[in-house]
Design a protein around this motif. Structure first.
Motif, PDB file in Angstrom:
ATOM      1  N   ARG A  38     -18.740  -7.654 -56.252  1.00  0.00           N
ATOM      2  CA  ARG A  38     -18.135  -8.436 -55.170  1.00  0.00           C
ATOM      3  C   ARG A  38     -17.787  -9.838 -55.664  1.00  0.00           C
ATOM      4  N   SER A  59     -14.890  -9.706 -58.174  1.00  0.00           N
ATOM      5  CA  SER A  59     -13.617  -9.567 -57.468  1.00  0.00           C
ATOM      6  C   SER A  59     -13.228 -10.872 -56.781  1.00  0.00           C
ATOM      7  N   VAL A 107      -9.736 -11.798 -58.431  1.00  0.00           N
ATOM      8  CA  VAL A 107      -8.568 -11.354 -57.662  1.00  0.00           C
ATOM      9  C   VAL A 107      -7.683 -12.526 -57.223  1.00  0.00           C
ATOM     10  N   GLY A 124     -10.722  -4.931 -54.194  1.00  0.00           N
ATOM     11  CA  GLY A 124     -10.144  -6.037 -54.952  1.00  0.00           C
ATOM     12  C   GLY A 124      -8.866  -5.626 -55.659  1.00  0.00           C
ATOM     13  N   GLU A 140      -5.870  -5.317 -53.291  1.00  0.00           N
ATOM     14  CA  GLU A 140      -5.209  -6.588 -52.961  1.00  0.00           C
ATOM     15  C   GLU A 140      -4.145  -6.939 -53.986  1.00  0.00           C
TER      16      GLU A 140
END
Length: 172
Positions: free
Chosen positions: A58, A61, A65, A151, A154
């Motif tokens: 998490r 990302s 990202v 991620g 996106e």
């Protein structure tokens, strides 16, 4: 153009290589992921170790990202967006200053796609390695993969021509 693209590429590769999640000796000042990891871990040593894999992905990302999206946006605005005077952004000026011929729109798109595939592939690989470590429970693996795919999705939404979801799916 290649020189311009090499700088963010190097920076993102360095960020990936040096990535350390918050709460583990290094942090980047963002507090989102750390609190989530504490909640998932539940305080148990085994649970914290398992939850840390999802938290790691998490935070990876969350750190990577936005930089990929920024790269995509900046590249498109600078080199691919049509300007009012009929040419694309700063590309003709940069190419002329360097003495190189202006690159076609297809060549610019190919450069961006290659960079996004390479950098997103690096993020996927780092996340995959973390999730494949010994002691990661199946439910934690699935949660981590879900975060990783989110991620990648996106970035894929911003640049579908890079076909990033199929690469992430193969890894998953």
């Amino acid at each position: 153009l290649k020189e311009y693209l090499s700088r963010p590429r190097r920076e993102l590769h360095d960020r990936l290589a040096a990535f350390a999640p918050e709460g583990r000796d290094a942090g980047d000042g963002e507090g989102d992921g750390e609190g989530e990891g504490e909640g998932e871990g539940g305080g148990a040593a085994g649970g914290a170790a398992e939850a840390s894999s999802t938290t790691y992905v998490r935070q990876l990302s969350a750190a990577h990202v936005p930089a990929l999206l920024d790269l995509n946006t900046a590249w498109r605005e600078l080199f691919m967006a049509p300007a009012a005077d009929g040419e694309a952004g700063a590309a003709p000026e940069a190419a002329t200053a360097a003495g190189a011929p202006a690159a076609s729109a297809a060549a610019k798109e190919a450069m961006l796609v290659e960079a996004l595939q390479e950098l997103t592939g690096g993020m996927i690989e780092v996340g995959r390695r973390r999730l494949q470590e010994e002691g990661v429970a199946a439910d934690e693996l699935l949660a981590g993969l879900r975060v990783l795919m989110g991620g990648v999705a996106e970035v894929h939404a911003a640049a579908p021509e890079a076909d990033l979801l199929s690469r992430a799916t193969r890894v998953a």
